[in-house]
Design a protein around this motif. Structure first.
Motif, short mmCIF file in Angstrom:
data_model
loop_
_atom_site.label_atom_id
_atom_site.label_comp_id
_atom_site.label_asym_id
_atom_site.label_seq_id
_atom_site.Cartn_x
_atom_site.Cartn_y
_atom_site.Cartn_z
N ASN A 300 0.86 -1.18 0.00
CA ASN A 300 0.00 0.00 0.00
C ASN A 300 0.90 1.23 0.00
O ASN A 300 1.46 1.60 1.03
CB ASN A 300 -0.90 -0.01 1.23
CG ASN A 300 -1.88 1.16 1.25
OD1 ASN A 300 -1.63 2.21 0.68
ND2 ASN A 300 -3.00 0.98 1.93
N ASP A 301 1.02 1.85 -1.18
CA ASP A 301 1.83 3.06 -1.29
C ASP A 301 0.98 4.28 -1.65
O ASP A 301 1.52 5.31 -2.02
CB ASP A 301 2.94 2.87 -2.33
CG ASP A 301 2.40 2.50 -3.71
OD1 ASP A 301 1.17 2.46 -3.88
OD2 ASP A 301 3.22 2.24 -4.61
N TRP A 302 -0.34 4.14 -1.50
CA TRP A 302 -1.24 5.23 -1.86
C TRP A 302 -1.85 5.92 -0.64
O TRP A 302 -2.38 7.01 -0.77
CB TRP A 302 -2.37 4.69 -2.75
CG TRP A 302 -3.18 3.59 -2.13
CD1 TRP A 302 -4.23 3.74 -1.27
CD2 TRP A 302 -2.97 2.19 -2.28
NE1 TRP A 302 -4.70 2.50 -0.88
CE2 TRP A 302 -3.96 1.53 -1.49
CE3 TRP A 302 -2.08 1.41 -3.02
CZ2 TRP A 302 -4.05 0.13 -1.42
CZ3 TRP A 302 -2.18 0.02 -2.95
CH2 TRP A 302 -3.16 -0.59 -2.15
N ASP A 303 -1.78 5.30 0.52
CA ASP A 303 -2.41 5.85 1.72
C ASP A 303 -1.35 6.50 2.59
O ASP A 303 -0.57 5.82 3.26
CB ASP A 303 -3.12 4.73 2.47
CG ASP A 303 -3.88 5.23 3.70
OD1 ASP A 303 -3.78 6.43 4.01
OD2 ASP A 303 -4.57 4.42 4.34
N ASP A 304 -1.34 7.82 2.61
CA ASP A 304 -0.30 8.52 3.37
C ASP A 304 -0.57 8.51 4.87
O ASP A 304 0.24 9.01 5.65
CB ASP A 304 -0.13 9.96 2.86
CG ASP A 304 -1.41 10.77 2.90
OD1 ASP A 304 -2.40 10.30 3.49
OD2 ASP A 304 -1.43 11.87 2.31
N THR A 305 -1.71 7.95 5.30
CA THR A 305 -1.96 7.83 6.74
C THR A 305 -1.52 6.48 7.28
O THR A 305 -1.61 6.24 8.49
CB THR A 305 -3.46 8.02 7.05
OG1 THR A 305 -4.19 6.88 6.56
CG2 THR A 305 -4.00 9.29 6.40
N ASP A 307 0.49 3.76 8.91
CA ASP A 307 1.57 3.81 9.90
C ASP A 307 2.17 2.41 10.01
O ASP A 307 1.54 1.49 10.55
CB ASP A 307 1.00 4.27 11.24
CG ASP A 307 2.09 4.49 12.30
OD1 ASP A 307 3.14 3.82 12.21
OD2 ASP A 307 1.87 5.32 13.20
N GLU A 308 3.39 2.24 9.51
CA GLU A 308 4.04 0.93 9.52
C GLU A 308 4.22 0.41 10.95
O GLU A 308 4.06 -0.79 11.21
CB GLU A 308 5.38 1.00 8.80
CG GLU A 308 5.32 1.44 7.35
CD GLU A 308 5.03 0.30 6.39
OE1 GLU A 308 4.94 -0.86 6.85
OE2 GLU A 308 4.91 0.55 5.18
N ASN A 318 2.97 -4.48 5.59
CA ASN A 318 2.51 -3.81 4.38
C ASN A 318 3.14 -4.49 3.17
O ASN A 318 4.02 -3.95 2.50
CB ASN A 318 2.87 -2.32 4.42
CG ASN A 318 2.30 -1.57 3.23
OD1 ASN A 318 1.42 -2.07 2.51
ND2 ASN A 318 2.80 -0.37 2.98
N SER A 399 -0.87 6.51 -8.95
CA SER A 399 -1.34 5.64 -7.86
C SER A 399 -2.82 5.36 -8.07
O SER A 399 -3.52 6.07 -8.80
CB SER A 399 -1.13 6.32 -6.49
OG SER A 399 -1.95 7.46 -6.36
#
Length: 861
Positions: A300-305, A307-308, A318, A399
């Motif tokens: 998932n590289d599209w959701d900037d929220t 948290d790894e 992820n 994206s």
């Protein structure tokens, strides 16, 4: 096939790839663009100088050699979207287009999905060339329809009276130029070059790979292009192309990108495979070539929220593998499979295409439905590691756009459900496993990686639409055990409507109408009763009643039917103004927001805005984002679903027809430029289209109306047109669809990319519903029953059909019908044909039809 030439081919990018594999775009002039194979969109890009080329030679001399493409048709001043500093606006057309190389003067582009056919000719080249490109598309066969590759058949017709030696070249760039290696090998009858990423490996310890391959007997190759600076690499390549005989190989082994003098990229990462054949005078020969890929790891590289660290606390990572990576261990395996199975994959894809386009519906409906099947081949769609299907709403340039198999958008998309029902059913499984909350709330978006807590709330049309879709999946598949297993969750999601803990208070009084706060696909909430979302609710009640009956919950079925009856009567009585259905709301009453003041209004649970800030317009003393007395395009949408699936009448038929006529009268604009549109611009100037909501002159339009009210969104337009078709309004329906397709004419917009919130937008697959609506096709696989009741039966009627275990065609006259099974197996107990004049209207006899078999019914049997 519709033919696109000249300016009408300028915007074409035809996606070549499998379901959930990404794709490569084939332009209207033959270029390879939009390399979206890296588990994300990649719009308006090239992969280096990747291309096809051809050469003709005689007696050891080259007659002609040129790029297999037409004239450059992009922005000749340059663009802003390329990473190379020499390929931006102000530097001219991008060099990667090979617009500076000799090309073909005449090119035409034709397509009947999944095939693209380009025809090339030039007075200086001694042949006519036809390039056919496709990726397999075989309904009910998700494996062969999900292969990460593109197949090309380049047929050369020697138009001279002499023997000519022809060469077809496929050159592809290795995109992993940080550290890469290109290797030629022979796998049985197949010659391949594997372009590998040597900078990192996937979690399964495999490298990312692209493979180019052919089954031609005589080949030559270059594992690397010439190493040089400035324009050296391309210049040397083209001189070698114009040199007779085989290409001399060049191999540099494991390589790194090097910044060379001149500021231009070293092109050694490119490889080429050349196939050679002497063709007799006036004869033809077809070269086969494939591009295959395997980029196994997704994240998932599209959701900037995202948290790894938080994921780790939940024992989540992820990362997941593409489903196709579980089927193929390397890109070489993909290429071998495509070449080995080429005849069958071509034959079965052709069988689908020929049958589909033989449907005797006006051609514009077929064009809309066929072109939008291509959405399944784009990065809008993923297949997760276990094969489950996941969809974005559409694609942003780099994206996925609007994550989560969004329930209210995918409500409209009918193609997958009929053509690949196992994939559609996997969406229901994921929704009820991960989105369903203990309260019965069904959150609208599925979060990746699987198991992440939901971020979004429920939406009314999505919640009820998912119940209706569950009913559809049961009827199409006939999988009774699946329904029994999922039914408790479906029931709970319906009961959420009446749950006093539901913060939206949809129908806590069990009135049969939605009266609370209702989030919907136009991204805000309606307050108070309206036919659009109540229609969804009633369809869900009717579907639930039938499912409850089947699983033996008779009391719950009775409760659903009683609510359905009450709600329908109330809606018909209180929400119809004589012309159309409206929303019952007092726009000037702020007090109706008070009950929601303690909660969070936002669909995204991470946003915190008060209900008053979101919905009260203090300047004008009005609620914002409401329909009120407006005429909304989706006001009777629930009946669209109900009629397609054999559910009961939700609306009084005459009132529904009046409402549809009103939408056509008020919302359809012959010249869209005559109205003001502050929203997104999907139609302009003299173009025609149907807007989301219109307020007749005598009706009050809110100061801040329903979002997107003035937009023309294609999926909504198709659903509306299909409803017109269901009601016998063929002329109006055809006009709506023609307006959409005229906007996507190849000159102004791409015929294979209908945009809404991004490219390749899922909602446009509403267009597939034209076929079952036209043929009156109903499927009840649980009861082994099919119905065909064409709305417009002339002398002869032919239609494609598809359901859970088989697909084929039906041919009808007013006195007979022949049902053909062309793929799969159909177990049939009952065939209902209401259009037949007498005895054959209902055929009841147990039979098993395999592919290639048919049954004929007429008035005598």
């Amino acid at each position: 096939m519709r033919k696109y030439t000249g300016k009408k081919a300028e915007k074409i990018s035809f996606p070549l790839g499998g379901i959930g594999t990404g794709c490569i775009g084939l332009t209207g002039n033959g270029q390879l663009v939009d390399w979206e194979i890296f588990n994300r969109p990649n719009k308006l890009t090239f992969n280096g100088f990747s291309h096809f080329a051809v050469r003709a030679e005689e007696n050891g001399k080259v007659i002609d050699a040129r790029i297999l493409a037409g004239e450059f048709n992009g922005n000749k001043m340059g663009t802003h979207n390329y990473l190379s500093p020499s390929n931006i606006f102000g530097f001219g057309a991008p060099r990667e287009s090979l617009g500076g190389a000799p090309h073909f003067k005449t090119v035409s582009f034709e397509s009947e999905f999944p095939f693209a056919v380009l025809r090339f000719s030039d007075p200086d080249f001694p042949a006519e060339i036809t390039l056919q490109a496709f990726n397999p598309f075989i309904p009910l066969n998700p494996h062969d329809s999900s292969i990460p590759g593109a197949l090309f058949q380049i047929e050369i017709h020697n138009t001279t009276a002499r023997k000519i030696n022809y060469t077809v070249v496929l050159a592809v760039n290795n995109p992993w130029n940080e550290c890469y290696e290109n290797n030629f090998d022979i796998s049985g009858k197949f010659k391949r070059i594997t372009l590998s990423d040597r900078s990192e490996r996937n979690a399964d310890d495999t490298p990312n790979q692209i493979v180019i391959a052919t089954d031609s007997e005589t080949v030559s190759k270059q594992e690397n292009w010439f190493k040089g600076s400035w324009f050296d690499g391309l210049g040397v390549y083209f001189k070698e192309l114009r040199t007779p005989g085989a290409f001399i190989n060049r191999f540099y082994g494991k390589s790194h990108h090097v910044n060379l003098p001149g500021g231009l990229n070293d092109l050694t990462s490119h490889a080429l495979l050349a196939a050679h054949k002497q063709i007799e005078p006036a004869r033809k020969y077809a070269f086969k070539m494939v591009i295959a890929w395997r980029i196994a790891d997704c994240k998932n590289d599209w959701d900037d929220t995202l948290d790894e660290a938080e994921l780790s606390k939940q024992n989540l990572v992820n990362h997941w593998r593409n489903h196709y990576a579980t089927a193929f261990a390397s890109a070489g395996e993909v290429a071998d499979y495509l070449l080995k199975e080429f005849p069958r994959l071509l034959r079965e894809s052709k069988l689908f295409s020929t049958t589909f386009y033989a449907t005797t519906i006006p051609k514009v409906f077929l064009e809309a439905a066929g072109c939008n099947l291509s959405i399944l081949k784009t990065p809008t769609c993923l297949r997760l590691e276990d094969g489950s299907f996941y969809g974005f709403e559409g694609c942003a340039p780099m994206s996925g756009c609007c994550e989560g198999s969004c329930s209210h958008v995918w409500n409209y998309a009918y193609a997958l459900a009929y053509l690949f029902p196992s994939l559609e059913r996997s969406m229901r499984n994921l929704e009820y496993q991960y989105n369903l909350q203990p309260s019965g709330e069904l959150t609208m978006r599925l979060m990746l990686p699987l198991g992440r807590p939901p971020r979004y709330r429920a939406c009314a049309d999505g919640q009820f639409g998912t119940i209706v879709k569950t009913y559809r999946e049961w009827k199409i598949s006939g999988d009774d055990s699946w329904l029994r297993s999922i039914w408790p969750k479906v029931k709970l999601s319906l009961q959420y409507t009446w749950n006093p803990e539901n913060p939206d208070l949809w129908d806590v009084k069990k009135s049969g109408m939605l009266t609370g706060r209702q989030h919907h696909t136009l991204d805000m909430e309606l307050f108070g009763p309206n036919s659009w979302l109540t229609g969804f609710y009633l369809a869900a009640l009717d579907a639930s009643a039938q499912m409850a009956d089947f699983v033996g919950e008779k009391q719950f079925a009775q409760e659903c039917r009683a609510l359905f009856k009450t709600g329908k009567e109330q809606m018909d009585r209180s929400l119809f103004n004589g012309e159309y259905f409206f929303q019952q709301v007092n726009l000037s009453d702020i007090s109706q927001l008070a009950v929601y003041a303690k909660g969070n209004w936002a669909a995204d649970k991470k946003q915190r805005i008060s209900i008053y800030d979101a919905y009260w317009d203090s300047d004008h003393g009005q609620l914002k984002y409401q329909i009120g007395q407006g005429c909304c395009i989706d006001q009777v949408l629930g009946q669209w679903h109900a009629s397609l699936l054999g559910l009961n009448e939700i609306f009084d038929p005459e009132k529904r027809k009046k409402a549809l006529r009103s939408i056509y009268r008020y919302n359809f604009k012959e010249e869209i430029g005559k109205i003001f549109n502050p929203c997104r611009l999907y139609s302009l100037g003299a173009e025609s289209g149907t807007i989301i909501c219109e307020w007749p002159e005598e009706k009050e339009k809110p100061w801040i109306p329903l979002p997107y009210a003035e937009e023309t969104m294609h999926g909504f337009e198709y659903a509306f047109a299909c409803q017109l078709l269901q009601c016998g309004l063929l002329k109006e329906s055809e006009r709506i669809v023609q307006a959409v397709r005229d906007r996507h004419d190849g000159e102004n917009r791409n015929p294979w990319n209908e945009m809404e919130c991004g490219s390749n937008y899922a909602r446009s697959m509403a267009s597939y519903a034209f076929l079952p609506a036209w043929s009156g096709f109903l499927c009840d696989a649980s009861q082994k029953r099919l119905t065909f009741d064409p709305h417009f039966l002339d002398e002869q009627f032919i239609s494609f059909w598809s359901m859970g275990t088989a697909w084929g065609s039906i041919e009808c006259t007013k006195s007979s019908a022949t049902l053909h099974v062309l793929y799969g197996t159909l177990e049939l107990k009952e065939l209902i044909l209401p259009f037949l004049s007498c005895a054959g209207r209902k055929y009841s006899q147990i039979c098993l039809l395999n592919a290639g078999e048919s049954i004929t019914i007429n008035d005598e049997k």
